[in-house]
Scaffold this motif. Structure first.
Motif, PDB file in Angstrom:
ATOM      1  N   ILE A 166       1.400   5.044  -1.274  1.00 50.02           N
ATOM      2  CA  ILE A 166       2.808   4.834  -1.598  1.00 50.02           C
ATOM      3  C   ILE A 166       3.235   5.877  -2.629  1.00 50.02           C
ATOM      4  O   ILE A 166       2.401   6.598  -3.183  1.00 50.02           O
ATOM      5  CB  ILE A 166       3.070   3.424  -2.171  1.00 50.02           C
ATOM      6  CG1 ILE A 166       2.310   3.244  -3.494  1.00 50.02           C
ATOM      7  CG2 ILE A 166       2.693   2.348  -1.167  1.00 50.02           C
ATOM      8  CD1 ILE A 166       2.732   2.020  -4.282  1.00 50.02           C
ATOM      9  N   GLY A 167       4.534   5.931  -2.897  1.00 50.92           N
ATOM     10  CA  GLY A 167       5.039   6.763  -3.973  1.00 50.92           C
ATOM     11  C   GLY A 167       5.312   5.902  -5.193  1.00 50.92           C
ATOM     12  O   GLY A 167       5.903   4.826  -5.079  1.00 50.92           O
ATOM     13  N   VAL A 168       4.851   6.350  -6.351  1.00 50.43           N
ATOM     14  CA  VAL A 168       5.123   5.624  -7.595  1.00 50.43           C
ATOM     15  C   VAL A 168       6.116   6.437  -8.416  1.00 50.43           C
ATOM     16  O   VAL A 168       6.078   7.670  -8.416  1.00 50.43           O
ATOM     17  CB  VAL A 168       3.831   5.360  -8.398  1.00 50.43           C
ATOM     18  CG1 VAL A 168       2.922   4.412  -7.637  1.00 50.43           C
ATOM     19  CG2 VAL A 168       3.088   6.652  -8.705  1.00 50.43           C
ATOM     20  N   PRO A 177       2.392  10.570  -5.169  1.00 46.38           N
ATOM     21  CA  PRO A 177       1.553   9.843  -4.215  1.00 46.38           C
ATOM     22  C   PRO A 177       0.414   9.102  -4.922  1.00 46.38           C
ATOM     23  O   PRO A 177      -0.297   9.685  -5.739  1.00 46.38           O
ATOM     24  CB  PRO A 177       1.004  10.952  -3.308  1.00 46.38           C
ATOM     25  CG  PRO A 177       1.927  12.113  -3.493  1.00 46.38           C
ATOM     26  CD  PRO A 177       2.379  12.023  -4.918  1.00 46.38           C
ATOM     27  N   ARG A 178       0.272   7.822  -4.594  1.00 47.86           N
ATOM     28  CA  ARG A 178      -0.845   7.024  -5.104  1.00 47.86           C
ATOM     29  C   ARG A 178      -1.526   6.328  -3.933  1.00 47.86           C
ATOM     30  O   ARG A 178      -0.855   5.800  -3.041  1.00 47.86           O
ATOM     31  CB  ARG A 178      -0.382   5.980  -6.106  1.00 47.86           C
ATOM     32  CG  ARG A 178      -1.508   5.005  -6.508  1.00 47.86           C
ATOM     33  CD  ARG A 178      -1.046   3.936  -7.457  1.00 47.86           C
ATOM     34  NE  ARG A 178      -0.728   4.494  -8.771  1.00 47.86           N
ATOM     35  CZ  ARG A 178      -0.288   3.746  -9.792  1.00 47.86           C
ATOM     36  NH1 ARG A 178      -0.100   2.449  -9.633  1.00 47.86           N
ATOM     37  NH2 ARG A 178      -0.025   4.315 -10.953  1.00 47.86           N
ATOM     38  N   ALA A 179      -2.850   6.308  -3.951  1.00 45.43           N
ATOM     39  CA  ALA A 179      -3.621   5.674  -2.884  1.00 45.43           C
ATOM     40  C   ALA A 179      -4.246   4.373  -3.368  1.00 45.43           C
ATOM     41  O   ALA A 179      -4.788   4.308  -4.482  1.00 45.43           O
ATOM     42  CB  ALA A 179      -4.711   6.613  -2.387  1.00 45.43           C
ATOM     43  N   ARG A 208      -1.386  12.736  -7.262  1.00 47.53           N
ATOM     44  CA  ARG A 208      -1.082  12.843  -8.686  1.00 47.53           C
ATOM     45  C   ARG A 208      -0.775  11.478  -9.294  1.00 47.53           C
ATOM     46  O   ARG A 208      -0.780  11.323 -10.512  1.00 47.53           O
ATOM     47  CB  ARG A 208       0.091  13.804  -8.896  1.00 47.53           C
ATOM     48  CG  ARG A 208      -0.181  15.216  -8.374  1.00 47.53           C
ATOM     49  CD  ARG A 208       1.027  16.124  -8.553  1.00 47.53           C
ATOM     50  NE  ARG A 208       0.848  17.398  -7.863  1.00 47.53           N
ATOM     51  CZ  ARG A 208       0.251  18.461  -8.383  1.00 47.53           C
ATOM     52  NH1 ARG A 208      -0.237  18.392  -9.611  1.00 47.53           N
ATOM     53  NH2 ARG A 208       0.138  19.582  -7.688  1.00 47.53           N
ATOM     54  N   GLY A 209      -0.480  10.502  -8.448  1.00 48.33           N
ATOM     55  CA  GLY A 209      -0.256   9.139  -8.929  1.00 48.33           C
ATOM     56  C   GLY A 209      -1.539   8.346  -9.063  1.00 48.33           C
ATOM     57  O   GLY A 209      -1.516   7.180  -9.472  1.00 48.33           O
ATOM     58  N   GLY A 210      -2.665   8.971  -8.707  1.00 49.66           N
ATOM     59  CA  GLY A 210      -3.958   8.335  -8.889  1.00 49.66           C
ATOM     60  C   GLY A 210      -4.448   7.567  -7.677  1.00 49.66           C
ATOM     61  O   GLY A 210      -3.803   7.519  -6.625  1.00 49.66           O
ATOM     62  N   VAL A 211      -5.607   6.972  -7.839  1.00 51.96           N
ATOM     63  CA  VAL A 211      -6.241   6.138  -6.815  1.00 51.96           C
ATOM     64  C   VAL A 211      -6.583   4.795  -7.445  1.00 51.96           C
ATOM     65  O   VAL A 211      -7.031   4.740  -8.591  1.00 51.96           O
ATOM     66  CB  VAL A 211      -7.522   6.805  -6.263  1.00 51.96           C
ATOM     67  CG1 VAL A 211      -8.233   5.882  -5.279  1.00 51.96           C
ATOM     68  CG2 VAL A 211      -7.193   8.138  -5.598  1.00 51.96           C
TER      69      VAL A 211
END
Length: 251
Positions: A166-168, A177-179, A208-211
């Motif tokens: 998703i996008g945070v 983007p975060r997974a 860049r939004g992390g995992v």
């Protein structure tokens, strides 16, 4: 979809399996026939049905794309609806002045005429807009990241059982983007998964939004990923982080 995937999904032997694409607004078929004399392409939704046209347009600026490029699928043909009942505004937002219906689906068509759906326009992550100046006009271009492509890449990792992206929200970039990942190997770390993806994608598609490693990906009864629940979880996490930071003093 392939025959083996049908077998696994339905728990029975399926002698043949075919696929198509359409929507209520197209009565309802646009493409069909993933297994034809022209080839057998796993994952395709087939070729255009008779008397139907299609084109891909850029989700960033609306320009028509070349064959093979990924963009929003637009279709035109006798099966396309005349419009929404007593709703001219919704009709105008869906069907343009040239009769092209904008499906909201993102995909591409290969050289043999087979179509592939990769995502939905509304699911695309909007990353870091930048301005392009061509006097006397100024336009803002936003990078669009398709979550499905990142999810497919993550599932190719040997230690990943399932994934959703998703996008945070981010003040500078717009969305990052975060997974969310379900692992099959407890030794796998979030950083290892981020590195696995980031080495294989372009800079604006990096995680860049992390995992976040989770026990399960929320899904509907039909198996559709419930991204809304993941966004809500991300919002709660961001709110908790802001609360932990405490009030900021103003000089």
């Amino acid at each position: 979809m392939t025959v083996p995937s049908c077998d696994a999904g339905f728990g029975m032997t399926v002698p043949s399996c075919d696929a198509g694409f359409g929507m209520t607004e197209t009565s309802p078929v646009v493409t069909f026939g993933s297994r034809t004399k022209r080839g057998d392409y796993p994952g395709t939704c087939g070729v255009l049905v008779h008397n139907t046209e299609a084109k891909m347009i850029s989700v960033e600026d609306g320009r028509e794309l070349e064959q093979g490029e990924i963009g929003e699928i637009c279709v035109r043909g006798p099966q396309v609806m005349a419009g929404y009942y007593r709703n001219p505004e919704a009709t105008a937002a869906t069907i343009d002045s040239d009769g092209w219906l904008h499906t909201g689906d993102v995909g591409y068509c290969n050289d043999d005429g087979f179509f592939f759906i990769v995502d939905r326009v509304k699911e695309l992550i909007k990353y870091k807009g930048f301005q392009v100046r061509a006097e006397p006009f100024t336009a803002t271009v936003v990078r669009q990241v398709a979550p499905a492509s990142l999810e497919d890449l993550l599932r190719k990792h040997g230690g990943v059982a399932d994934a959703a992206v998703i996008g945070v929200p981010d003040e500078e970039a717009g969305e990052l983007p975060r997974a969310y990942v379900v692992t099959s190997d407890p030794a796998i770390t979030e950083q290892q998964l981020a590195d696995f993806v980031n080495r294989r994608v372009n800079p604006f598609s990096r995680l860049r939004g992390g995992v976040r490693i989770v026990d399960a990906i929320p899904k509907s009864a039909t198996g559709k990923t419930l991204r809304r629940q993941l966004r809500q979880a991300a919002e709660r996490e961001l709110a908790a982080q802001r609360g932990a930071a405490g009030p900021q003093s103003v000089p």
